[in-house]
Design a protein around this motif. Structure first.
Motif, PDB file in Angstrom:
ATOM      1  N   LEU A 160       0.979  -1.366  -0.364  1.00 30.10           N
ATOM      2  CA  LEU A 160      -0.136  -0.130  -0.095  1.00 30.10           C
ATOM      3  C   LEU A 160       0.958   1.063   0.346  1.00 30.10           C
ATOM      4  N   VAL A 161       1.654   1.412   0.884  1.00 31.15           N
ATOM      5  CA  VAL A 161       2.852   2.149   0.916  1.00 31.15           C
ATOM      6  C   VAL A 161       3.348   2.520  -0.386  1.00 31.15           C
ATOM      7  N   GLY A 162       4.141   1.585  -1.335  1.00 32.18           N
ATOM      8  CA  GLY A 162       4.006   1.660  -2.072  1.00 32.18           C
ATOM      9  C   GLY A 162       3.721   1.983  -3.224  1.00 32.18           C
ATOM     10  N   ARG A 163       2.060   1.547  -3.355  1.00 33.40           N
ATOM     11  CA  ARG A 163       1.466   2.070  -4.585  1.00 33.40           C
ATOM     12  C   ARG A 163       1.341   3.627  -4.492  1.00 33.40           C
ATOM     13  N   LEU A 164       1.080   4.213  -2.546  1.00 30.26           N
ATOM     14  CA  LEU A 164       0.568   5.990  -2.480  1.00 30.26           C
ATOM     15  C   LEU A 164       2.202   5.972  -2.719  1.00 30.26           C
ATOM     16  N   ASP A 165       2.958   5.706  -2.714  1.00 27.52           N
ATOM     17  CA  ASP A 165       4.405   6.577  -2.887  1.00 27.52           C
ATOM     18  C   ASP A 165       4.364   7.285  -4.274  1.00 27.52           C
ATOM     19  N   GLU A 166       4.190   5.860  -5.098  1.00 26.13           N
ATOM     20  CA  GLU A 166       3.875   5.677  -6.651  1.00 26.13           C
ATOM     21  C   GLU A 166       3.234   7.647  -6.743  1.00 26.13           C
ATOM     22  N   ALA A 167       2.120   6.852  -6.402  1.00 24.79           N
ATOM     23  CA  ALA A 167       1.102   7.863  -6.542  1.00 24.79           C
ATOM     24  C   ALA A 167       0.860   9.512  -6.367  1.00 24.79           C
ATOM     25  N   PHE A 168       1.641   9.645  -4.806  1.00 25.59           N
ATOM     26  CA  PHE A 168       1.802  10.860  -4.062  1.00 25.59           C
ATOM     27  C   PHE A 168       3.038  11.233  -3.677  1.00 25.59           C
ATOM     28  N   GLY A 169       3.653  10.489  -4.111  1.00 24.83           N
ATOM     29  CA  GLY A 169       4.911  10.824  -3.696  1.00 24.83           C
ATOM     30  C   GLY A 169       5.561  11.404  -4.023  1.00 24.83           C
ATOM     31  N   ARG A 170       7.726  11.813  -3.486  1.00 26.06           N
ATOM     32  CA  ARG A 170       8.286  12.650  -3.748  1.00 26.06           C
ATOM     33  C   ARG A 170       9.833  11.718  -3.649  1.00 26.06           C
ATOM     34  N   PRO A 171       9.900  10.985  -5.343  1.00 25.23           N
ATOM     35  CA  PRO A 171      10.942   9.707  -5.342  1.00 25.23           C
ATOM     36  C   PRO A 171      11.943  10.576  -4.784  1.00 25.23           C
ATOM     37  N   GLY A 172      12.514  10.426  -3.990  1.00 23.25           N
ATOM     38  CA  GLY A 172      14.220  11.120  -3.348  1.00 23.25           C
ATOM     39  C   GLY A 172      14.448  12.226  -2.565  1.00 23.25           C
ATOM     40  N   ARG A 173      12.993  12.522  -2.228  1.00 22.75           N
ATOM     41  CA  ARG A 173      12.689  13.825  -1.077  1.00 22.75           C
ATOM     42  C   ARG A 173      12.299  13.387  -0.015  1.00 22.75           C
ATOM     43  N   VAL A 174      11.182  12.129  -0.216  1.00 21.15           N
ATOM     44  CA  VAL A 174      10.263  11.701   1.144  1.00 21.15           C
ATOM     45  C   VAL A 174      10.721  10.821   0.970  1.00 21.15           C
ATOM     46  N   ARG A 175      10.561  10.386   2.705  1.00 21.89           N
ATOM     47  CA  ARG A 175      11.421   8.081   2.277  1.00 21.89           C
ATOM     48  C   ARG A 175       9.756   8.000   3.609  1.00 21.89           C
ATOM     49  N   VAL A 176       9.998   6.754   3.510  1.00 20.12           N
ATOM     50  CA  VAL A 176       9.006   5.877   4.203  1.00 20.12           C
ATOM     51  C   VAL A 176       9.829   4.871   5.433  1.00 20.12           C
ATOM     52  N   GLN A 177       9.305   5.294   6.415  1.00 17.89           N
ATOM     53  CA  GLN A 177      10.400   3.824   7.170  1.00 17.89           C
ATOM     54  C   GLN A 177       9.079   3.470   7.780  1.00 17.89           C
ATOM     55  N   LEU A 178       9.019   1.917   7.700  1.00 15.69           N
ATOM     56  CA  LEU A 178       8.394   1.088   8.544  1.00 15.69           C
ATOM     57  C   LEU A 178       8.696   0.444   9.743  1.00 15.69           C
ATOM     58  N   ASP A 179       7.735  -0.171  10.633  1.00 18.77           N
ATOM     59  CA  ASP A 179       8.334  -0.957  11.793  1.00 18.77           C
ATOM     60  C   ASP A 179       6.905  -1.305  11.744  1.00 18.77           C
ATOM     61  N   VAL A 180       6.428  -2.813  11.036  1.00 19.44           N
ATOM     62  CA  VAL A 180       4.733  -2.966  11.641  1.00 19.44           C
ATOM     63  C   VAL A 180       5.422  -4.621  11.677  1.00 19.44           C
ATOM     64  N   SER A 181       4.380  -4.732  12.580  1.00 16.20           N
ATOM     65  CA  SER A 181       4.668  -5.929  12.961  1.00 16.20           C
ATOM     66  C   SER A 181       4.269  -7.015  12.304  1.00 16.20           C
ATOM     67  N   THR A 182       5.148  -8.185  12.610  1.00 18.60           N
ATOM     68  CA  THR A 182       4.756  -9.327  10.933  1.00 18.60           C
ATOM     69  C   THR A 182       3.324 -10.064  11.452  1.00 18.60           C
ATOM     70  N   ALA A 183       2.741  -9.275  13.046  1.00 21.60           N
ATOM     71  CA  ALA A 183       1.880 -10.595  12.629  1.00 21.60           C
ATOM     72  C   ALA A 183       0.634 -10.457  12.111  1.00 21.60           C
ATOM     73  N   PRO A 184      -0.098 -11.229  11.975  1.00 23.15           N
ATOM     74  CA  PRO A 184      -1.271 -10.830  11.100  1.00 23.15           C
ATOM     75  C   PRO A 184      -2.503 -10.579  11.590  1.00 23.15           C
ATOM     76  N   LEU A 185      -3.308  -9.693  10.875  1.00 22.82           N
ATOM     77  CA  LEU A 185      -4.300  -9.210  11.368  1.00 22.82           C
ATOM     78  C   LEU A 185      -5.377  -9.410  11.426  1.00 22.82           C
ATOM     79  N   PRO A 186      -6.823 -10.066  11.814  1.00 23.86           N
ATOM     80  CA  PRO A 186      -7.955 -10.721  11.063  1.00 23.86           C
ATOM     81  C   PRO A 186      -8.829  -9.149  10.280  1.00 23.86           C
TER      82      PRO A 186
END
Length: 198
Positions: free
Chosen positions: A98-124
């Motif tokens: 999802l973040v990759g798609r949003l980066d393509e749609a709205f991002g500023r390549p090379g200017r805005v970075r996205v850092q992810l810290d997401v649990s590997t536990a699946p969600l219902p």
């Protein structure tokens, strides 16, 4: 002895029928998620076609936001279909997509970075869909408003391990921030949607 053998045979037959029924239901669920995903892709494509016919401006921006919402839901069904667990979503993989798609749609390549810290536990599924939509709105807002002009920055997404049926999702950025006098609930459909989903 013949009665006992007959009872064992009946149980084995019932177990085979139960297993066959479970396999059929799993195939049906897989097909449902696949069709929902495909239908959402068709809707997204229709919105994209409409966007091409609209001049730049508020209407095109609104259509793009609508399209990303449809894609956010579609990506949940894609994850369910891909991983074969129809009750739980591998949310770390979902967030990356999802973040990759949003980066393509709205991002500023090379200017805005996205850092992810997401649990590997699946969600219902019942938690994953609202979390996905909330994530979509907050990351979209950060891309669109937090870094005006050529301002660089970072968006951070964190999802802690689920605890007692609850989920803690955090989206933060080091951008310009919201003006202090603005009521987030009344400013946009996206933030109203976030409050409703929370």
């Amino acid at each position: 002895i013949s009665c006992l053998a007959y009872g064992i045979t009946d149980r084995k037959q019932a177990q085979r029928e139960l297993m066959q029924s479970l396999v059929e239901k799993e195939v049906l669920l897989k097909e449902v998620h696949h069709r929902v995903k495909n239908n959402l892709q068709v809707i997204s494509s229709l919105i994209n076609m409409q966007r091409r016919r609209v001049a730049d401006g508020p209407a095109q921006a609104a259509l793009l936001e609508c399209q990303t919402r449809v894609q956010a839901i579609g990506l949940i069904h894609e994850q369910l279909y891909r991983y074969g667990d129809y009750a739980r979503v591998p949310f770390a993989a979902y967030v990356q997509g999802l973040v990759g798609r949003l980066d393509e749609a709205f991002g500023r390549p090379g200017r805005v970075r996205v850092q992810l810290d997401v649990s590997t536990a699946p969600l219902p599924v019942d938690k994953a869909i609202p979390c996905g939509l909330i994530l979509n709105e907050l990351v979209t807002n950060a891309f669109r408003h937090a870094f005006p002009g050529e301002r660089p920055g970072t968006i951070r997404v964190r999802l802690a391990d689920p605890v007692e049926g609850g989920v803690t999702l955090t989206v933060a950025d080091d951008g310009v921030g919201m003006p202090p006098a603005v009521d987030p609930a009344s400013t946009s459909l996206g933030l109203q949607l976030v409050q409703t989903l929370v």
